[in-house]
Design an enzyme around this catalytic site. Structure first.
Site, short mmCIF file in Angstrom:
data_model
loop_
_atom_site.label_atom_id
_atom_site.label_comp_id
_atom_site.label_asym_id
_atom_site.label_seq_id
_atom_site.Cartn_x
_atom_site.Cartn_y
_atom_site.Cartn_z
N PHE A 68 0.82 -1.12 0.08
CA PHE A 68 -0.09 -0.05 -0.08
C PHE A 68 0.95 1.38 0.11
O PHE A 68 1.74 1.09 0.69
CB PHE A 68 -0.78 -0.20 1.28
CG PHE A 68 -2.24 0.93 1.27
CD1 PHE A 68 -3.21 0.38 0.77
CD2 PHE A 68 -2.03 2.22 1.92
CE1 PHE A 68 -4.23 1.08 0.67
CE2 PHE A 68 -2.98 2.87 1.90
CZ PHE A 68 -4.35 2.34 1.43
N TYR A 127 -11.07 0.68 10.50
CA TYR A 127 -12.32 0.94 9.72
C TYR A 127 -12.76 0.22 8.64
O TYR A 127 -13.83 0.47 7.91
CB TYR A 127 -12.30 2.40 9.25
CG TYR A 127 -11.01 2.99 8.51
CD1 TYR A 127 -11.02 2.50 7.42
CD2 TYR A 127 -10.09 3.64 9.33
CE1 TYR A 127 -9.58 2.81 6.52
CE2 TYR A 127 -8.99 3.87 8.60
CZ TYR A 127 -8.57 3.41 7.42
OH TYR A 127 -7.40 3.74 6.77
N LYS A 128 -12.12 -0.85 8.37
CA LYS A 128 -12.20 -1.92 7.34
C LYS A 128 -13.18 -2.91 8.13
O LYS A 128 -14.02 -2.72 8.34
CB LYS A 128 -10.93 -2.39 6.71
CG LYS A 128 -10.08 -1.17 5.81
CD LYS A 128 -8.89 -1.55 5.47
CE LYS A 128 -8.34 -0.19 4.87
NZ LYS A 128 -7.04 -0.30 4.53
N ARG A 173 -12.48 -5.04 -6.74
CA ARG A 173 -12.38 -5.82 -5.41
C ARG A 173 -13.88 -5.94 -5.05
O ARG A 173 -14.56 -5.05 -4.80
CB ARG A 173 -11.70 -4.95 -4.25
CG ARG A 173 -10.23 -4.65 -4.74
CD ARG A 173 -9.25 -4.16 -3.62
NE ARG A 173 -9.95 -3.00 -2.99
CZ ARG A 173 -9.40 -2.19 -1.99
NH1 ARG A 173 -8.26 -2.78 -1.25
NH2 ARG A 173 -9.95 -1.24 -1.59
N ASP A 224 1.73 -4.80 8.67
CA ASP A 224 0.49 -3.88 8.48
C ASP A 224 -0.70 -4.78 8.29
O ASP A 224 -0.93 -5.65 7.26
CB ASP A 224 0.69 -3.05 7.37
CG ASP A 224 -0.39 -1.99 7.22
OD1 ASP A 224 -1.75 -2.49 7.77
OD2 ASP A 224 -0.40 -0.91 6.80
C1 LIG Z 1 -6.12 1.08 4.63
C2 LIG Z 1 -4.77 1.11 4.83
C3 LIG Z 1 -4.08 2.07 5.35
C4 LIG Z 1 -4.93 3.25 5.65
O1 LIG Z 1 -4.16 4.11 6.37
P1 LIG Z 1 -4.31 5.41 6.97
O2 LIG Z 1 -3.26 6.01 7.80
O3 LIG Z 1 -5.62 4.83 7.99
O4 LIG Z 1 -5.15 6.51 6.27
C5 LIG Z 1 -2.85 1.90 5.46
N1 LIG Z 1 -2.01 0.75 4.97
C6 LIG Z 1 -2.81 -0.43 4.46
C7 LIG Z 1 -2.13 -1.58 4.18
C8 LIG Z 1 -4.18 -0.22 4.68
O5 LIG Z 1 -4.69 -1.34 4.02
#
Ligand SMILES: *Cc1c(COP(=O)(O)O)cnc(C)c1O
Length: 428
Positions: free
Chosen positions: A131, A237-238, A389, A212
């Site tokens: 990401f 939040y996911k 997705r 992560d």
């Molecule tokens: C959703 C997600 C994020 C989101 O980062 P925020 O700091 O909450 O905006 C970061 N890394 C991964 C792998 C994600 O899936």
């Protein structure tokens, strides 16, 4: 081999009837007229999460400053309390998890804590499918420690732009590697990495490793302590349904409680002495020591109720249903959408144990199909270059919805709806 599934709509309804988690759907607000399969980006609001927010608003109104110690769940301890509550989902001790900061802030906090370049060990190992925010954070960590952010960030390559091979990642762990930082589940393909294996191999080479887990906590069971990860972090939040941009979680293995937090702040202070207001920092010997600021009470509040729902359903039962749903989706796509003129490809591992909670459907017109789906009330998301997705969420989606979206995709291609220019679609 005979499949456990059948292609008929009745079969989808039968799966729903037999589903032990089906009743959880009533506890969520499903946006009107939509089939929502985007809970891997933003989980839906549950009534339970709504209640816990309203409770905190009420406490703010009636208790004001006294809420810090007199709220039903005193705000002063909320970050540690909700961390302990979430620890059950990830196989950690209660004091190894805290609700604090946000995902990217926690990457900075933990990567800076663990990344101490020494004579030979200067490199961070990540992967090229990661990401973007994770990579940005790693590059800035390197830079802040005086290292070349390109040369010293090693990105494990992917051969097909979908998956990573754990053995190739291990091959890149060498005597120059200081830290490994990887995702649990790749956000695009949905591949689940073997964290236990990677941690074991890293440790055998004297390398620290963190993950992560934004795309896995709440849908995949974890055993952080048993796997002996050094650290992990994830958003709320996911799959946890904790609310847009809410506070995030971090896990720190208790072996590391004596380390110094890289980014110090007063809420990381030894709890009972924080209000002595000493200017000499002494961090709490728990994950709580890695907090920086006052906890964001309003964005932490919904996570309390949201976790109740996940814990009540049970993470093992959630995983079982999730795999059944994604297997069913893959089966239907194979049956209905894989040949011409549909030409959808599955970009997610077919082996259940290598799969997270969503399925990547690949199509060269993916973006326009995704838009046509929205016009037909189906919320999924698109990730360039060609991935739709689809995340069937065990707590609130149904098998019948999976059946419906596969058939809506078929209709979209049959009618060539994805070929209609956007401007015309808006007026028609
Ligand atoms: C959703 C997600 C994020 C989101 O980062 P925020 O700091 O909450 O905006 C970061 N890394 C991964 C792998 C994600 O899936």
């Amino acid at each position: 081999m005979l499949s456990e599934f059948e292609i008929s709509r009745d079969f989808a309804r039968k799966l729903d009837k037999e589903d032990p988690l089906a009743h959880f759907r009533r506890r969520f607000y499903i946006p009107d007229g939509t089939i929502y399969m985007d809970g891997n980006s933003l989980g839906l609001l549950s009534k339970s999460a709504e209640r816990s927010v309203l409770l905190v608003l009420d406490e703010w109104r009636t208790l004001a400053i006294r809420g810090w110690l007199e709220a039903k769940k005193p705000w002063f301890y909320l970050a540690e309390d909700l961390g302990a509550k979430c620890s059950k989902l990830v196989g950690a001790q209660p004091d190894e998890v805290v609700l604090t900061g946000t995902t990217t802030i926690n990457i900075h906090q933990l990567v800076h804590t663990f990344y101490r370049p020494e004579k030979r060990r200067k490199k961070i190992l990540a992967d090229e499918l990661n990401f973007p925010t994770d990579i940005y954070a790693l590059r800035s960590a390197l830079e802040l420690r005086g290292q070349d952010p390109y040369k010293n960030l090693v990105l494990a390559p992917s051969e097909d732009n979908r998956y990573l091979d754990e053995n190739k990642i291990v091959d890149l762990m060498d005597e120059e590697t200081a830290l490994v930082f990887l995702p649990s589940v790749l956000y695009r393909s949905g591949q689940l990495l073997d964290m236990e294996y990677l941690a074991k191999e890293a440790h055998e080479r004297g390398i620290s490793i963190g993950f992560d887990c934004s795309h896995s906590v709440g849908v995949v069971p974890h055993q952080f302590d048993k796997w002996d990860l050094d650290f992990a972090l994830w958003c709320s939040y996911k799959y946890l349904n904790g609310g847009p941009g809410g506070s995030a979680f971090l896990y720190l293995n208790k072996r590391h409680f004596e380390r110094e937090p890289a980014l110090a702040g007063w809420f990381g202070y030894v709890k009972h002495k924080q209000f002595n207001m000493s200017i000499d920092f002494e961090h709490a010997k728990s994950a709580g020591g890695w907090q920086i600021s006052s906890p964001a009470i309003l964005s932490s509040a919904p996570i309390d109720g949201a976790l109740d729902v996940v814990l009540e359903a049970g993470i093992e039962a959630i995983r079982e249903k999730s795999l059944k749903m994604t297997s069913y989706l893959i089966y239907l796509v194979d049956q209905v959408l894989s040949s011409a003129p549909y030409n959808f490809k599955i970009g997610t591992p077919r082996e259940a144990k290598r799969r997270g909670g969503h399925v990547a459907l690949e199509h060269e017109d993916g973006m326009r199909i995704s838009e046509a789906l929205r016009a037909r009330g189906v919320v999924t998301d698109f990730r360039p270059p060609n991935v739709i997705r689809v995340a069937p969420i065990p707590l609130y989606n149904t098998y019948h919805e999976i059946w419906q979206i596969v058939h809506r995709m078929k209709i979209i291609i049959d009618n060539k709806e994805h070929k209609i220019p956007k401007a015309r679609k808006a007026i028609s």
